[in-house]
Design an enzyme around this catalytic site. Sequence first.
Site, PDB file in Angstrom:
ATOM      1  N   GLY A   1       0.836  -1.137  -0.035  1.00 49.51           N
ATOM      2  CA  GLY A   1      -0.048   0.172  -0.148  1.00 49.51           C
ATOM      3  C   GLY A   1       0.927   1.065  -0.162  1.00 49.51           C
ATOM      4  O   GLY A   1       1.957   1.183  -0.414  1.00 49.51           O
ATOM      5  N   GLY A   2       0.266   2.185   0.724  1.00 50.48           N
ATOM      6  CA  GLY A   2       1.023   3.442   0.573  1.00 50.48           C
ATOM      7  C   GLY A   2       2.590   3.425   1.234  1.00 50.48           C
ATOM      8  O   GLY A   2       3.234   4.481   1.081  1.00 50.48           O
TER       9      GLY A   2
ATOM     10  N   GLY B   1      25.974  11.335 -29.454  1.00 52.52           N
ATOM     11  CA  GLY B   1      25.614  11.798 -28.126  1.00 52.52           C
ATOM     12  C   GLY B   1      26.054  11.303 -26.907  1.00 52.52           C
ATOM     13  O   GLY B   1      26.268  11.927 -25.870  1.00 52.52           O
ATOM     14  N   ALA B   2      26.224   9.947 -26.937  1.00 49.62           N
ATOM     15  CA  ALA B   2      26.455   9.235 -25.870  1.00 49.62           C
ATOM     16  C   ALA B   2      27.937   9.678 -25.366  1.00 49.62           C
ATOM     17  O   ALA B   2      28.340   9.770 -24.065  1.00 49.62           O
ATOM     18  CB  ALA B   2      26.545   7.780 -26.183  1.00 49.62           C
TER      19      ALA B   2
END
Length: 519
Positions: free
Chosen positions: A178-179, A413-414
């Site tokens: 849950g939370g 770009g790497a």
Amino acid sequence: MVAENRGARQMNVVHELEKRREAARAGGGARRVEAQHAKGKLTARERVELLLDEGSFEEFDMFVAHRSHDFGMEADRPSGDGVVTGWGTVNGRLIYVYSQDFTVFGGSLSETHAKKICKIMDMAIQNGAPVIGMNDSGGARIQEGVASLAGYAEVFQRNIMASGVVPQISLIMGPCAGGAVYSPAMTDFIFMVKESSYMFVTGPDVVKTVTNEVVTAEELGGALTHTKRSSVADGAYENDVEMLSEARRLIDFLPLNNRQKAPVRPFFDDPARLEPSLDTLIPDNPNQPYDMKELVTKLADEGDFFEIQRDFAANIVTGFIRIEGQTVGVVANQPMVLAGCLDIDASRKAARFVRFCDAFEIPILTLVDVPGFLPGVSQELGGVIKHGAKLLFAYGEATVPKVTLITRKAYGGAYDVMASKHLRGDFNYAWPTAEIAVMGAKGAVEILYRSELGDRDKIAARVKDYETRFANPFVAAEMGFIDEVIHPQSTRKRVARAFASLRGKKLVNPWKKHDNIPL
Ligand code: HXC
């Protein structure tokens, strides 16, 4: 006579204290402790004892009890209220801990249980020491309703305030559902025990009702799921004992807070040690992989490497080593997996690691062998642009010492992303085998000389020519983007000297409230 009476009264008071302590230490009682052990789990107190240095634990709030009057709860008010909190040391260094006691109301979180956790978190932030949470809980105390939810939110708020101020480590050693999962989720590292811990927002029964999917708790939120697939967790361990000893090992690498440096450990490994085997680490065939972890361990003091997220996005390796006794965060492309390409998962994994290092003043060593970003429809549709940008952003904003070594490929770009000179790399080294280019020679020629593609000899000559011109580190070195081309065997010495020269580094980014990293 009066003195005798006083002595007797003191004896009684001490006896009463011992009795109360004993009751608190008994947790939910022998039957529930036995059930805990039968599941292969240690108790909350046994865990604290194993995590901390022997005899160093000092407890807070041992006698705190809940204040609930609903569902007959007033008749059952065990001391401690299902969580053991306090402080102690790990190898002599201050640490705050909480350890949920599953034998008391299933370790569920009540208003007072939350208050105990908040108290030690507040002290940790104020006094500058890490918080280690041992989670083993059935979630919100069902009898308390909204008071329990409020308690969770109080803990969450402190997780957020502590983030980047003191290291926070979550050890998941039982249910976490849950939370409740959102407190660990906001901490720096999550470890899980295989088969006895799980984390999910909604469990298998709810999943079945809502989506009709049938799944076990282990498949949905077990240690292997979260370390191999979801990347929620950073490490999976066989049992409580192994996890706790590994948590101690990790703590040793970290500073106590963001104003202190990581501890310097004694080392017995010459920082100038030559490693001739590195001269032949790179295979002759540029498409043949090699194990980047071999380089990592050969650079590290005594070969000691603490890997983070070993089982997720293995195309990038992240973790801690020491050089000259000082902690260094390592990020390294791994040619053994997806040829070391950057993809969504690798970018997210490494970006978070780089930001942790920068937040806690841990210098970063980047080892580069990257043929580029992984092409593909699923990558583009999955948002590789935004995710790749996370790593670029993380490196660019980092102000800690950054030493980068290109071992082989640094394409496209790497090349820019992997802590290049242009992103304020302090030392950018390359081995003679480095190839720094927009792309590989074959791909480049196929684009530049499309009309010649029918002529194999011509194309082969073009590829050779492109390789001669670009498949080396010297073009970048001529431009000053590479500071020095170094002999592989002397890498440890060069890297150690580089970091030593950067110990006084001071770099401050422009004032801002906070940045807007692409999330
Ligand atoms: C009060 C709880 C409890 C809870 C367990 N217990 N969870 N008491 N509040 N949330 C008690 C049980 O009554 C039992 O008491 C003891 O703990 C051990 O539980 P068992 O069920 O016997 O253990 P086990 O079979 O191992 O099952 C563990 C479990 C199960 C899977 C965690 O107890 C369970 O499903 N609990 C409820 C989980 C839940 O729905 N929690 C609320 C989630 S919502 P005795 O006296 O018999 O020993 C939530 C929201 C958080 O957490 C929101 C934050 C924002």
